[in-house]
Design an enzyme around this catalytic site. Structure first.
Site, PDB file in Angstrom:
ATOM      1  N   GLY A   1       3.857   3.001  -2.975  1.00 30.96           N
ATOM      2  CA  GLY A   1       4.069   4.119  -2.056  1.00 30.96           C
ATOM      3  C   GLY A   1       3.089   5.212  -2.414  1.00 30.96           C
TER       4      GLY A   1
ATOM      5  N   SER B   1       2.651   2.926  -9.346  1.00 39.17           N
ATOM      6  CA  SER B   1       1.267   3.121  -8.912  1.00 39.17           C
ATOM      7  C   SER B   1       1.224   3.248  -7.403  1.00 39.17           C
ATOM      8  CB  SER B   1       0.392   1.947  -9.369  1.00 39.17           C
ATOM      9  OG  SER B   1       0.682   0.832  -8.571  1.00 39.17           O
ATOM     10  N   LYS B   2       0.019   3.405  -6.907  1.00 37.54           N
ATOM     11  CA  LYS B   2      -0.170   3.645  -5.488  1.00 37.54           C
ATOM     12  C   LYS B   2       0.445   2.566  -4.606  1.00 37.54           C
ATOM     13  CE  LYS B   2      -3.374   6.203  -2.967  1.00 37.54           C
ATOM     14  NZ  LYS B   2      -2.597   7.360  -2.851  1.00 37.54           N
ATOM     15  N   ARG B   3       0.436   1.347  -5.136  1.00 40.64           N
ATOM     16  CA  ARG B   3       0.933   0.273  -4.261  1.00 40.64           C
ATOM     17  C   ARG B   3       2.446   0.351  -4.050  1.00 40.64           C
ATOM     18  NH1 ARG B   3       2.906  -4.100  -7.519  1.00 40.64           N
ATOM     19  NH2 ARG B   3       2.437  -3.409  -9.624  1.00 40.64           N
TER      20      ARG B   3
END
Ligand code: GLU
Length: 495
Positions: free
Chosen positions: A259, A255-257
């Site tokens: 990268g 997921s976004k967290r």
């Protein structure tokens, strides 16, 4: 390695978001299969979920493909014999197909309201039953249907077999069986007149003569529905290959967290398309579990479905960084210079307005490239070429030196450099090293003073070469400037 014949594959993005890594990995694998087999690769936009359309998503996705060099033989912009390649422009075809299934008794109109469906689901959940459509409208007689026809908008549902299993022979996952009773009579046409993904996807894959469907594993649950649709239409299904999911290093869902999420964001961070392509290819495919570097041509030659892994691919951002540095170092000086100028044109740096001087950049490129992990790292290192970098005069004074010493060093260096017959790196070095000794300074001290004077930076590319690139006039002017700054500064500092 067996090369399948008559390969026709497609990348079928839904424009509900940007070009996420997983989607572009799917595009790449399809493209590699097509190019390796001399087949056709097409792009088809699956824009049937009108509520979730994201403005600009198609353009961004196509641009990501172009950037990576993934070209398509049929699709948006290029057309092709199955145009249009936007599903929203093919609605008549889906209506006709759904009509055929209804005429054959394999699909039926459903009049259940959203409220009724909600209530039904709540009751099923309370009773710990399988939650799914209870097929109420499947049992309606022709007469009952006629009576409802002018009533509430209806959807069209597929009549799934109520028992038995549906088996998929997947190239990657082997044989996978699904219990039919756990699969709903899924919707084919929605109340807004648009088809669902299932109907449009199957109709198009058939009409566009798709031979292989390579898509992410998350679509595996759709496969039995699709197989039953092919059967109901009397069509031969394509070969299926479900690609392994991509996990974060901690094995959670990527997921976004972990990268950036889209290829566009990686581009903006300064990754090269060669590195990105190489990296994406290794997310679920390997040649021999050892070889890590592949150019696009090598990938086309080496790629095969047999070597696609069944187990999840793990996203390793260190590997991407490593690959990027590797490809940066393999560029010629001129190609790196061009890559930087292009990069800055697209993403203007904070430090200076995008420059155009290719020759200047070609000369500085070899001096910075060892230090670049990404293209973005370059601007801070070379900013002095394109603007006057402001610095505090105290920075000129190196460790175990005072202002008078620094002033003297600048004056002497100016004299020596001004008198040099040739302003090349070797002559500069030949003049400055002995000067340090004469001044009773360590080479590092003298060069430190001059580095700040020449570039305004404490960290900069190698000094002698940098001075050569700057040229005699700019180098001497920068030293004069440093002298002015430091004299003014020592005049106001006590002691
Ligand atoms: N539109 C689907 C997606 O967004 C395509 C899935 C498939 O390839 O069947 O990924």
């Amino acid at each position: 390695m067996t090369r399948p014949a008559n390969v026709r594959v497609r990348f079928a993005p839904s424009p509900t978001g940007g070009p996420h890594l997983g989607n572009i990995r799917t595009a790449l694998f399809n493209w590699l299969l097509a190019r390796g087999a001399g087949g056709a690769f097409m792009v088809r936009i699956e824009d049937t979920d009108q509520a979730r359309l994201v403005h600009g998503a198609v353009d961004e996705t196509l641009e990501a493909l172009r950037w990576l060099g993934i070209d398509w033989d049929e699709g948006p912009d290029v057309g092709g014999r199955h145009a249009p390649y936007y599903q929203s422009q093919r609605l008549d075809r889906y209506h006709a197909a759904a009509g055929n299934l209804m005429d054959a008794g394999k699909a039926y109109p459903c009049y259940c309201t959203p409220e009724r469906l909600q209530q039904m689901r709540a009751e099923q959940a309370r009773g710990k039953q399988h939650v799914g459509y209870d097929r109420r409208c499947r049992a309606l007689t022709a007469e009952e249907r006629r009576a409802r026809q002018d009533g509430a908008p209806s959807v069209v549902r597929f009549a799934m077999p109520k028992d038995g299993t549906t088996s998929l022979k997947d190239v990657v996952r082997g044989c996978v069986s699904f219990e039919n009773e756990l699969i709903d009579d899924f919707v084919l046409l929605k109340s807004d007149g648009f088809p669902t993904y299932h109907l449009a996807n199957v109709v198009d894959d058939h009409d566009m003569e798709i031979s292989h469907v390579l898509r992410a594993e998350e679509w595996l649950p759709s496969a039995p529905r699709h197989l039953r649709l092919y059967e109901a239409f009397g069509w031969t299904p394509p070969v299926f290959a479900h690609l392994p999911i991509i996990l974060a290093p901690d094995r959670s869902k990527l997921s976004k967290r972990h990268g950036a999420a889209t290829v566009t964001e990686y581009r903006e961070m300064g990754y090269l398309p060669q590195a990105m392509t190489n990296f994406l290819a290794l997310l679920g495919w390997s040649l021999d579990d050892r070889t890590e570097e592949f150019s696009a041509d090598e990938l086309i030659k080496a790629f095969s479905l047999e070597r696609v892994s069944r187990s999840p691919a793990v996203f390793d951002s260190d590997k991407l960084v490593w690959l990027n540095g590797h490809y940066i170092r393999r560029l010629t000086h001129r190609d790196l210079a061009e890559a930087l100028l292009d990069f800055w044109r697209r993403y203007p740096p904070a430090e200076f307005p995008p420059p155009r001087d290719l020759d200047l950049m070609t000369r500085i490129a070899p001096l910075v490239r060892e230090r670049l992990k990404t293209l973005r790292d370059a601007a801070p290192l070379v900013q002095f070429l394109f603007k006057k970098v402001d610095y505090d005069p105290s920075v000129l004074v190196q460790k175990r030196m005072d202002e008078a010493g620094a002033l003297d060093a600048l004056k002497q260096a100016r004299a020596v450099l001004g008198a040099l017959p040739s302003h090349d790196a070797a002559s500069i070095e030949g003049a400055l090293r002995p000067l340090a000794g004469k001044l009773g300074l360590k080479a590092g001290q003298l060069l430190g003073v001059l580095r700040v004077a020449a570039t305004g930076l404490k960290v900069a590319p190698p000094l002698f070469e940098t001075m050569e690139v700057l040229g005699r006039d700019r180098t001497l002017a920068a030293i004069d400037d440093a002298l002015d700054k430091l004299s003014a500064y020592s005049a106001i500092t006590p002691g």
